[in-house]
Design a protein around this motif. Structure first.
Motif, short mmCIF file in Angstrom:
data_model
loop_
_atom_site.label_atom_id
_atom_site.label_comp_id
_atom_site.label_asym_id
_atom_site.label_seq_id
_atom_site.Cartn_x
_atom_site.Cartn_y
_atom_site.Cartn_z
N ILE A 83 -14.76 8.80 1.48
CA ILE A 83 -13.91 7.69 1.05
C ILE A 83 -14.50 7.08 -0.21
O ILE A 83 -15.72 6.99 -0.36
N TYR A 93 -1.59 10.17 7.85
CA TYR A 93 -2.72 9.37 7.40
C TYR A 93 -2.21 8.07 6.79
O TYR A 93 -1.32 8.09 5.92
N CYS A 127 -3.28 4.28 4.99
CA CYS A 127 -4.30 3.41 4.42
C CYS A 127 -4.07 1.99 4.92
O CYS A 127 -2.95 1.62 5.31
N ARG A 178 -13.32 4.29 -3.85
CA ARG A 178 -12.34 3.41 -4.45
C ARG A 178 -12.65 3.20 -5.90
O ARG A 178 -13.82 3.29 -6.33
N GLU A 192 0.58 5.41 0.01
CA GLU A 192 -0.24 6.61 0.08
C GLU A 192 0.45 7.78 -0.62
O GLU A 192 1.68 7.84 -0.70
N LEU A 194 0.85 -1.18 0.00
CA LEU A 194 0.00 0.00 0.00
C LEU A 194 0.89 1.23 0.00
O LEU A 194 1.79 1.34 0.84
N CYS A 227 -4.42 5.94 -2.24
CA CYS A 227 -3.72 4.76 -1.75
C CYS A 227 -3.66 3.75 -2.90
O CYS A 227 -4.70 3.24 -3.32
N MET A 265 -11.04 -1.78 2.57
CA MET A 265 -10.00 -0.78 2.74
C MET A 265 -10.43 0.29 3.73
O MET A 265 -11.62 0.48 3.99
N TRP A 295 -0.75 -2.32 6.16
CA TRP A 295 -0.71 -0.86 6.36
C TRP A 295 0.25 -0.23 5.36
O TRP A 295 1.27 -0.82 5.00
N TRP A 345 -9.00 4.16 6.00
CA TRP A 345 -8.03 5.20 6.35
C TRP A 345 -8.01 5.36 7.87
O TRP A 345 -9.06 5.37 8.52
#
Length: 120
Positions: A70, A94, A96, A72, A6, A4, A22, A34, A110, A36
């Motif tokens: 949020i 922050y 993801c 995707r 970000e 992942l 992300c 998923m 993470w 945050w």
């Protein structure tokens, strides 16, 4: 192995907007819920928002409701966090997170984090 990454963090004035991204790789993105999270200096990591595998279901923290969205794009293997009306208290790193399940509960993976700083 899931990776992942970000991006999109930075410095913004209070009231401004940022969009975090992300990028997911290593497995089938659409198999993973998923989310945050964020961690401010001296504080514990806290939940911000989550989205189901298909994107049909979302949930978010009271502190960001109505300001953060949020989303995707399973075709692009990417999750987003649109942050509007930013406040100084939104300043944090922050992260993801991903979990191979329908809804995110306990992340398995993470990202490395991206810094968001809101100046008042």
């Amino acid at each position: 192995q899931v990776q992942l990454v970000e991006s999109g963090g930075g410095l913004v004035q209070a009231g401004g907007s940022l969009r975090l991204s992300c990028a997911f790789s290593g497995r089938t993105f659409s198999s993973y819920a998923m989310g945050w999270f964020r961690q401010a200096p001296g504080k514990e990591r806290e939940f911000v928002a989550a989205i189901s595998r298909s994107g049909a279901s979302t949930r978010d923290a009271d502190s960001v409701r109505g300001r953060f969205t949020i989303s995707r794009d399973n075709a692009k293997n990417t999750m987003y966090l649109q942050m509007n009306s930013l406040k100084s208290e939104d300043t944090a790193v922050y992260y993801c997170a991903a979990q191979r399940t329908l809804l995110l509960i306990t992340p398995d993976y993470w990202g490395q984090g991206t810094q968001v700083t809101v100046s008042s």
